[in-house]
Design an enzyme around this catalytic site. Structure first.
Site, mmCIF file in Angstrom:
data_model
loop_
_atom_site.group_PDB
_atom_site.id
_atom_site.type_symbol
_atom_site.label_atom_id
_atom_site.label_comp_id
_atom_site.label_asym_id
_atom_site.label_seq_id
_atom_site.Cartn_x
_atom_site.Cartn_y
_atom_site.Cartn_z
ATOM 1 N N GLU A 204 0.828 -1.201 0.000
ATOM 2 C CA GLU A 204 0.000 0.000 0.000
ATOM 3 C C GLU A 204 0.863 1.253 0.000
ATOM 4 O O GLU A 204 2.028 1.222 0.344
ATOM 5 C CB GLU A 204 -0.937 0.027 1.208
ATOM 6 N N GLU B 45 4.466 -0.459 1.670
ATOM 7 C CA GLU B 45 4.636 -0.699 0.238
ATOM 8 C C GLU B 45 4.593 -2.185 -0.126
ATOM 9 O O GLU B 45 4.503 -2.529 -1.287
ATOM 10 C CB GLU B 45 5.960 -0.130 -0.292
#
Length: 358
Positions: A181, A325
């Site tokens: 994310e 991430e």
């Protein structure tokens, strides 16, 4: 509930037991490879059969979205960084791009709600191409301090994006799904979700996120506390909790987990924010939990509490990481491949004519 969750398959305990029985015949003392043995037997149960091939294709989804709560100064960075990082992902220059290349993981970036003005020119670097999907539900959430971050319909739509990404990846041949994310302000949303489900005081779980100072941590906890008091969320209504204080990228991550479980694919969960998505997913569909693999224990303050709530096997790594991430999750892909390869390629005592214990 007015919408239909994907049908979650049953974890295949018989396949896992068959894998475990095979492990006992391999040329090693039983249990001597520790959690690698657990990983291999778990993978057989997820995929629903034994013997099972070594997983080849792995795909990381980096879901990106902005958060209205950033206006409360809960992050060290402005919302514009989300869009800039999306371009960085697409150019192959972010930390997770580097790790994904090293670990043999394909990358798909999904804009599910990046704010207006996030468009940045993408320049080819000659690196492995990054797939990009625009699936915007809305341009960022509302400020959770004052109102619901999302409507229930918007939360459903964002979940559906993740379910669709899982299905499309499986159709491309993915054996492993990885969730990542990007969203400035999303540690605030993740901490709010944790508190909404547990009743914990935000001061006990709020972390430094992007590197905020002590004063900002106090403000962050106060913002969450006020938002929870204003909205009076019901922890037995996970969709309502997600809509109230969650994020679009968190919802899409939850959808990826649900979609992966429905298609019998393991979904590797990253850190604190992905853990919040896993809380949502497993409260919507408890049967999804056996299909999720916790990759690492985030350095975020509430991460251990999050993992305890999720239950099941503990995270594999503890590297004091808190970037997000998907950085911690992609590191686990080679471990999973290695575990299944050991199970399928090692000689047995009988085939190698090695005496067993007397």
């Amino acid at each position: 509930m007015s919408w239909v969750l994907p049908v979650i398959a049953d974890f295949d305990s018989d396949a896992a037991e068959a894998a475990l029985a095979h492990q006992r015949q391999l040329t090693k003392p039983a249990g001597s490879l520790g959690r690698l043995e657990e990983l291999a037997t778990w993978y057989a149960g997820v995929r629903g059969g034994f013997p099972v091939a070594v997983p080849a294709r792995a795909e990381l989804f980096v879901f990106a979205a902005d958060h209205g709560v950033v206006s409360e100064a809960v992050s060290a960075y402005p919302s514009e960084v989300t869009g800039a990082m999306v371009a960085n992902f697409r150019n192959g220059g972010a930390a997770v791009n580097v790790l994904a290349r090293q670990c043999g993981v394909e990358v798909t970036v999904v804009d599910v709600g990046v704010g207006i003005g996030a468009s940045v020119e993408v320049v080819s670097t000659g690196a492995t191409p990054v797939r990009y999907v625009e699936a915007v539900v809305r341009r960022g959430t509302r400020n959770l301090r004052h109102q619901a971050a999302l409507s229930r319909t918007e939360a459903e739509q964002a979940i559906a994006v993740g379910v669709r990404m899982a299905s499309e990846a499986v159709e491309r041949g993915a054996d492993i799904l990885v969730g990542g994310e990007m969203g400035i302000g999303n540690t605030t949303a993740a901490a709010a979700l944790l508190c909404a489900f547990t009743g914990d005081d935000p001061a006990d779980v709020v972390g430094r996120g992007t590197g905020i100072d002590d004063a900002a941590c106090v403000r962050k906890a106060a913002v969450i506390r006020e938002g929870l008091a204003t909205q009076n969320l019901n922890p037995r209504d996970p969709l309502g909790v997600l809509a109230g204080v969650g994020g679009l990228e968190i919802a899409a991550l939850a959808g990826l987990m649900l979609g992966g479980a429905a298609r019998r694919r393991p979904v590797i969960v990253d850190g604190f924010i992905a853990g919040a998505a896993a809380l949502v997913a497993t409260r919507l569909a408890p049967g999804a939990r056996p299909f999720l693999l916790l990759s690492h224990l985030s350095a975020e303050r509430g991460a251990r509490r999050m993992c305890g709530l999720l239950g099941g096997a503990a995270p594999l790594l503890e590297f004091e990481m808190r970037l997000g991430e998907g950085t911690g999750a992609v590191l686990v892909v080679p471990l999973l491949r290695a575990a299944v390869a050991l199970q399928s390629q090692m000689a047995t005592f009988a085939s190698a004519a090695v005496p067993q214990r007397g």
